[in-house]
Design a protein around this motif. Sequence first.
Motif, PDB file in Angstrom:
ATOM      1  N   HIS A  83      33.119  43.488  42.316  1.00 35.21           N
ATOM      2  CA  HIS A  83      34.106  43.402  41.233  1.00 35.21           C
ATOM      3  C   HIS A  83      35.480  43.709  41.833  1.00 35.21           C
ATOM      4  O   HIS A  83      35.575  44.079  43.013  1.00 35.21           O
ATOM      5  CB  HIS A  83      33.766  44.345  40.073  1.00 35.21           C
ATOM      6  CG  HIS A  83      33.418  45.760  40.470  1.00 35.21           C
ATOM      7  ND1 HIS A  83      33.000  46.718  39.587  1.00 35.21           N
ATOM      8  CD2 HIS A  83      33.450  46.388  41.687  1.00 35.21           C
ATOM      9  CE1 HIS A  83      32.774  47.857  40.214  1.00 35.21           C
ATOM     10  NE2 HIS A  83      33.035  47.685  41.483  1.00 35.21           N
TER      11      HIS A  83
ATOM     12  N   SER B 157      37.299  46.068  40.747  1.00 34.68           N
ATOM     13  CA  SER B 157      37.588  47.489  40.478  1.00 34.68           C
ATOM     14  C   SER B 157      37.878  48.331  41.729  1.00 34.68           C
ATOM     15  O   SER B 157      38.594  49.332  41.615  1.00 34.68           O
ATOM     16  CB  SER B 157      36.445  48.104  39.664  1.00 34.68           C
ATOM     17  OG  SER B 157      36.293  47.410  38.439  1.00 34.68           O
TER      18      SER B 157
ATOM     19  N   ARG C 120      28.329  38.309  43.876  1.00 38.48           N
ATOM     20  CA  ARG C 120      27.075  38.938  43.449  1.00 38.48           C
ATOM     21  C   ARG C 120      25.921  38.010  43.778  1.00 38.48           C
ATOM     22  O   ARG C 120      26.079  36.788  43.756  1.00 38.48           O
ATOM     23  CB  ARG C 120      27.087  39.213  41.934  1.00 38.48           C
ATOM     24  CG  ARG C 120      27.969  40.392  41.578  1.00 38.48           C
ATOM     25  CD  ARG C 120      27.984  40.668  40.099  1.00 38.48           C
ATOM     26  NE  ARG C 120      29.196  41.423  39.766  1.00 38.48           N
ATOM     27  CZ  ARG C 120      29.598  41.730  38.550  1.00 38.48           C
ATOM     28  NH1 ARG C 120      28.874  41.345  37.510  1.00 38.48           N
ATOM     29  NH2 ARG C 120      30.707  42.402  38.361  1.00 38.48           N
TER      30      ARG C 120
ATOM     31  N   GLN D 169      37.716  37.588  39.210  1.00 37.87           N
ATOM     32  CA  GLN D 169      38.047  38.533  38.152  1.00 37.87           C
ATOM     33  C   GLN D 169      39.536  38.846  38.218  1.00 37.87           C
ATOM     34  O   GLN D 169      40.168  38.688  39.258  1.00 37.87           O
ATOM     35  CB  GLN D 169      37.277  39.849  38.326  1.00 37.87           C
ATOM     36  CG  GLN D 169      35.792  39.752  38.021  1.00 37.87           C
ATOM     37  CD  GLN D 169      35.106  41.113  38.071  1.00 37.87           C
ATOM     38  OE1 GLN D 169      35.565  42.028  38.752  1.00 37.87           O
ATOM     39  NE2 GLN D 169      34.000  41.242  37.348  1.00 37.87           N
TER      40      GLN D 169
ATOM     41  N   GLU E 110      41.526  42.274  37.447  1.00 40.36           N
ATOM     42  CA  GLU E 110      41.479  43.680  37.081  1.00 40.36           C
ATOM     43  C   GLU E 110      42.842  44.065  36.524  1.00 40.36           C
ATOM     44  O   GLU E 110      43.870  43.560  36.996  1.00 40.36           O
ATOM     45  CB  GLU E 110      41.196  44.510  38.340  1.00 40.36           C
ATOM     46  CG  GLU E 110      40.773  45.931  38.071  1.00 40.36           C
ATOM     47  CD  GLU E 110      39.272  46.004  37.765  1.00 40.36           C
ATOM     48  OE1 GLU E 110      38.571  44.972  37.893  1.00 40.36           O
ATOM     49  OE2 GLU E 110      38.815  47.104  37.398  1.00 40.36           O
TER      50      GLU E 110
ATOM     51  N   GLY F 128      35.263  43.714  30.397  1.00 34.98           N
ATOM     52  CA  GLY F 128      34.869  45.107  30.247  1.00 34.98           C
ATOM     53  C   GLY F 128      36.117  45.956  30.381  1.00 34.98           C
ATOM     54  O   GLY F 128      37.046  45.594  31.100  1.00 34.98           O
TER      55      GLY F 128
ATOM     56  N   GLY G  63      38.522  44.636  33.246  1.00 37.46           N
ATOM     57  CA  GLY G  63      38.156  43.643  34.255  1.00 37.46           C
ATOM     58  C   GLY G  63      37.678  42.392  33.539  1.00 37.46           C
ATOM     59  O   GLY G  63      36.760  42.416  32.732  1.00 37.46           O
TER      60      GLY G  63
HETATM   61  N1  PHE Z   1      34.201  46.032  36.892  1.00 37.25           N
HETATM   62  C1  PHE Z   1      33.553  45.711  35.639  1.00 37.25           C
HETATM   63  C2  PHE Z   1      32.630  44.497  35.863  1.00 37.25           C
HETATM   64  O1  PHE Z   1      32.738  43.844  36.870  1.00 37.25           O
HETATM   65  C3  PHE Z   1      34.547  45.372  34.564  1.00 37.25           C
HETATM   66  C4  PHE Z   1      35.371  46.549  34.177  1.00 37.25           C
HETATM   67  C5  PHE Z   1      36.608  46.777  34.773  1.00 37.25           C
HETATM   68  C6  PHE Z   1      34.956  47.426  33.187  1.00 37.25           C
HETATM   69  C7  PHE Z   1      37.385  47.849  34.398  1.00 37.25           C
HETATM   70  C8  PHE Z   1      35.718  48.501  32.811  1.00 37.25           C
HETATM   71  C9  PHE Z   1      36.943  48.698  33.429  1.00 37.25           C
HETATM   72  O2  PHE Z   1      31.825  44.168  35.037  1.00 37.25           O
END
Ligand code: PHE
Length: 349
Positions: A163, A165, A202, A216, A218, A290, A315
Amino acid sequence: AFPEALAACADLDALLRLKGAYVGREGSHAARLMELLKAAPKEQKRELGAAANALKTQWEEGLRTRQAELEEARKRAAALASGWDPTLPPPVPAQGALHPLNRLMDRLVDVFRPLGYHVEEGPEAETEEHNFDGLNIPEDHPARGSADTFYFRQGGGLLLRTHTSPVQVRVLKRIGAKGPDGLSELERSGGIRFLAPGRVYRKDEIDPTHSPMFHQVEGMLVGKGIGMHHLKGTLSYAMKALFGPGADVRFRPSYFPFVEPGAEMDVRCPLCGGSGCRVCKGSGWVELLGAGLIHPNVLAYAGIDPAVWSGFAFGMGVERTAMMVSQTPDLRLFFENDQRFLNSMGGLD
Ligand code: PHE
């Protein structure tokens, strides 16, 4: 006279004959002039010579210009005879263009930029520390397993980030670090807002809604006294900017280890308008991202005091969003690079 004779030359052959007659080596008007000049009295030679040269130069220039014209005309005639029309505009070479996914990410950045967000980046080959540890993801979390995550075979604990993140962790560590004056960048600036768009990986089989590589965006904000209302207000605003003023969103409680509380945001299905269809699997809503308030452990890991600072993060899946905006039924179309598909994606700008 020469000008009339020159204009009367209809083709190159006639012109070459005229050239011979006027400036040829032997028997031409120019040669005759030179003979007359030789025979002229000495004291007149200078004046007569200048006049003869001027005349010869005039002939030569006239012949040269007309020859160029006739050659051009012959080329054009030959081209026309061959079926090529030189008066048609030239073919326009195909031009490169940004991929629809990049255009959508650019658009998201444009939506958030006026709100004070800048763009941060991180590597796609990440450490476990940034991808998991710094995000409060427990040692035994299934996402850490080699069934879900691509690990590099030789050492270093490197993986392909699952991700965007981990960019949170990198930025938080940077702005949380104390400078020589004893203050962190966060303390000096009073807060930060950024987006981090990029590729993630993934171990998913390819199908109409999954790909082992996807994108994604973020988003993160850190400040003081930040709550869920800030998150909801920001995202509702952004979705209206993206999908139009009628865009409808809803937030559902959800769980991610790096936020508390956590939520998922859905938008009203743009394909069926909420009545239920294949894209939203009958529910009328499509999950888009999310989000949540930054978990105190995530701030503390980066050296930031969670008693002072708070914030939110989200994200967002780019392919998912692109599929909805453009009503594309199969995500694989974004990776096959068929020009006909790519050129039909005007709606993502
Ligand atoms: N990183 C999470 C995902 O890939 C998404 C997310 C980002 C959720 C930031 C909360 C805060 O699903």
